[in-house]
Design a protein around this motif. Structure first.
Motif, PDB file in Angstrom:
ATOM      1  N   VAL A 101       0.848  -1.192   0.000  1.00 30.45           N
ATOM      2  CA  VAL A 101       0.000   0.000   0.000  1.00 30.45           C
ATOM      3  C   VAL A 101       0.884   1.243   0.000  1.00 30.45           C
ATOM      4  O   VAL A 101       1.775   1.390   0.835  1.00 30.45           O
ATOM      5  N   HIS A 105      -2.515   5.398  -2.861  1.00 29.89           N
ATOM      6  CA  HIS A 105      -3.725   4.582  -2.733  1.00 29.89           C
ATOM      7  C   HIS A 105      -4.646   5.139  -1.653  1.00 29.89           C
ATOM      8  O   HIS A 105      -5.870   5.183  -1.839  1.00 29.89           O
ATOM      9  N   SER A 144      -4.416  -1.110  -3.961  1.00 24.24           N
ATOM     10  CA  SER A 144      -2.981  -1.316  -4.144  1.00 24.24           C
ATOM     11  C   SER A 144      -2.682  -2.535  -4.996  1.00 24.24           C
ATOM     12  O   SER A 144      -1.630  -2.617  -5.622  1.00 24.24           O
ATOM     13  N   SER A 150      -3.544   6.242  -9.355  1.00 26.54           N
ATOM     14  CA  SER A 150      -4.452   6.804  -8.350  1.00 26.54           C
ATOM     15  C   SER A 150      -5.560   7.632  -8.991  1.00 26.54           C
ATOM     16  O   SER A 150      -6.698   7.638  -8.514  1.00 26.54           O
TER      17      SER A 150
END
Length: 238
Positions: A101, A105, A144, A150
């Motif tokens: 992660v 994210h 992730s 994103s």
């Protein structure tokens, strides 16, 4: 007597490259059947040897050499070793998992929380049957794993990830059906097959890894422990 004499001019002409750029080695390798490695004259230029190796590889297999594929498939690091204790010349190591992660994210997740449809859905789920803090943390974990940028995550990805999280952790099928109502309105039954198709594609983009360990969920919440979504604890409800 003139018929028995050799013809040096004809022999010299046959050993020289033709005007079309094809050497004698190339002609022999194409037309004459024989072993896989043809006879090579020591005087053959290196450019013809390289051509012959490329041709031999393309005839035998359509796959690139193994050493090239291994370079392309570099595995992502999942674990690392860190120093736990240090005493004199002795030190103790422990294994720590590296979380995939990234901050972007979490940023994409926070952006989607401002979506009006997402806000109405979270306000509707007062009993936290579909969107408690652990299920929402799984949404970030799925972001992730899906491999998108994103800025590519939209409202549909939030509900796809939340639906998958409920598939993994919850046994009750009825509460998550409200996702279709908030996404598509009252006439949502015609859109459900499309949603299930997108859900399967999203699941495949994560390489079918839907289970999230408790340690990873705690790490996701620890990134921003004061976030208001982590207060959605079902265990604290009366």
């Amino acid at each position: 007597m003139a018929r028995c004499q050799p013809q040096p001019q004809l022999e010299e002409r046959s050993l020289q490259p033709s005007t079309s750029g094809c050497s004698l080695l190339e002609v022999m390798d194409v037309e004459v059947p024989g072993p896989s490695v043809p006879w090579v004259d020591p005087g053959t230029p290196s450019r013809f040897l390289c051509w012959n190796r490329k041709r031999e590889w393309s005839d035998q297999s359509e796959e690139p050499p193994k050493e090239e594929t291994e370079k392309e498939r570099a595995p992502e690091p999942e674990e690392t070793w860190v120093i736990d204790t240090l005493c004199g010349l002795k030190m103790k190591l422990k294994r720590r998992r590296v979380s995939p992660v990234l901050p972007e994210h979490c940023k994409a997740f926070n952006t989607l929380l401002e979506d009006p449809v997402v806000k109405r859905f979270l306000a509707w789920d007062k009993d936290l049957r579909v969107s408690d803090k652990y299920l929402l943390a799984m949404v970030i974990a799925y972001f992730s794993r899906a491999g998108l940028f994103s800025w590519q995550y939209q409202r549909i990805h939030f509900f796809l990830a939340l639906y998958l999280a409920n598939d993994m952790e919850e046994d009750d099928e009825d509460p998550k059906q409200a996702i279709f109502y908030f996404l598509y309105g009252k006439n949502n039954r015609f859109q459900r097959p499309l949603f299930q198709k997108l859900r399967f594609q999203f699941f495949c983009s994560m390489h079918c890894r839907a289970w999230v360990s408790p340690e990873e969920l705690e790490e996701i919440q620890a990134y921003d422990p004061e976030h208001w979504v982590w207060a959605r604890n079902r265990a604290l409800l009366s």
